[in-house]
Design a protein around this motif. Structure first.
Motif, mmCIF file in Angstrom:
data_model
loop_
_atom_site.group_PDB
_atom_site.id
_atom_site.type_symbol
_atom_site.label_atom_id
_atom_site.label_comp_id
_atom_site.label_asym_id
_atom_site.label_seq_id
_atom_site.Cartn_x
_atom_site.Cartn_y
_atom_site.Cartn_z
ATOM 1 N N TYR A 186 23.221 8.249 -33.022
ATOM 2 C CA TYR A 186 23.020 8.952 -34.208
ATOM 3 C C TYR A 186 24.111 8.701 -35.214
ATOM 4 O O TYR A 186 24.256 9.409 -36.302
ATOM 5 N N ARG B 202 18.350 14.804 -35.122
ATOM 6 C CA ARG B 202 17.846 14.931 -33.811
ATOM 7 C C ARG B 202 19.187 14.943 -32.787
ATOM 8 O O ARG B 202 18.973 15.102 -31.669
ATOM 9 N N ASN B 203 20.411 15.176 -33.268
ATOM 10 C CA ASN B 203 21.455 15.288 -32.371
ATOM 11 C C ASN B 203 22.027 16.813 -32.390
ATOM 12 O O ASN B 203 22.785 17.314 -32.607
ATOM 13 N N ASP C 260 23.002 13.869 -37.848
ATOM 14 C CA ASP C 260 21.515 13.726 -37.534
ATOM 15 C C ASP C 260 20.754 14.678 -36.995
ATOM 16 O O ASP C 260 21.125 15.445 -36.108
#
Length: 190
Positions: free
Chosen positions: A41, A142-143, A140
């Protein structure tokens, strides 16, 4: 007004020493910076050679001299081993008094409380030495682990910044987290 002038002071906790990274640290940092799980990320492609880690360390130290960044290696005091890095990717004092932090740990050191411990000296340095009012982190979306970590440290998730960063794969959305100095002081009293 804070100026680091290329000096990266040592900061210590019970288990950690935050210190300036040196060329001789390249092999240890290469292990972390070449791990796809660690860099997944980050705006950093996994490295393929120790010389790339040495170049990154030189760049980070040069940026401190230019007042553009301030990055510490995170060293285990009992072994002298570097397990990651953290610091201020950017900061702006006049008109904003804010700084953006970044951090990473080698995968073998996840979930041992090391980054929480590093933050016990990193955040006070930002507020009390640098004179920041606001510390930000761009994450990020998604992190989830990083977002949870920041929330546990008292940061507030402010929202999604659409296509705020450009990387080799195109524009990226990032989530903005922040912690204000007065919030930091309130959390410290608890």
């Amino acid at each position: 007004m804070y100026r680091c002038k290329g000096r990266i002071p040592e900061l210590e906790t019970a288990r950690l020493r935050l210190r300036k990274m040196r060329r001789r640290d390249a092999a240890q940092m290469f292990v972390h910076w070449s791990d796809r799980e660690v860099t997944r990320y980050m705006n950093l492609a996994p490295m393929i050679g120790t010389s790339e880690a040495a170049d990154m360390i030189a760049l980070l130290n040069h940026m401190a001299g230019e007042e553009d960044a301030l990055r510490w290696g995170i060293e285990l005091k009992d072994t002298g081993k570097l397990i990651g890095s953290c610091g201020f990717n950017t900061w702006q004092l006049e008109g904003a008094f804010r700084g953006e932090i970044g951090y990473e740990l080698g995968r073998d050191y996840w979930r041992y409380g090391y980054m929480s411990e590093a933050f016990t000296v990193l955040l006070p340095f930002g507020y009390e030495t640098m004179g920041l009012n606001r510390i930000e982190a761009l994450v990020d979306p998604r992190n989830a682990a990083s977002g949870s970590f920041l929330t546990s440290q008292g940061f507030t998730r402010e929202g999604l910044l659409r296509q705020v960063q450009h990387t080799s794969t195109g524009y990226k959305d990032m989530v903005m987290y922040s912690l204000l100095y007065d919030e930091f002081l309130r959390n410290k009293k608890r």
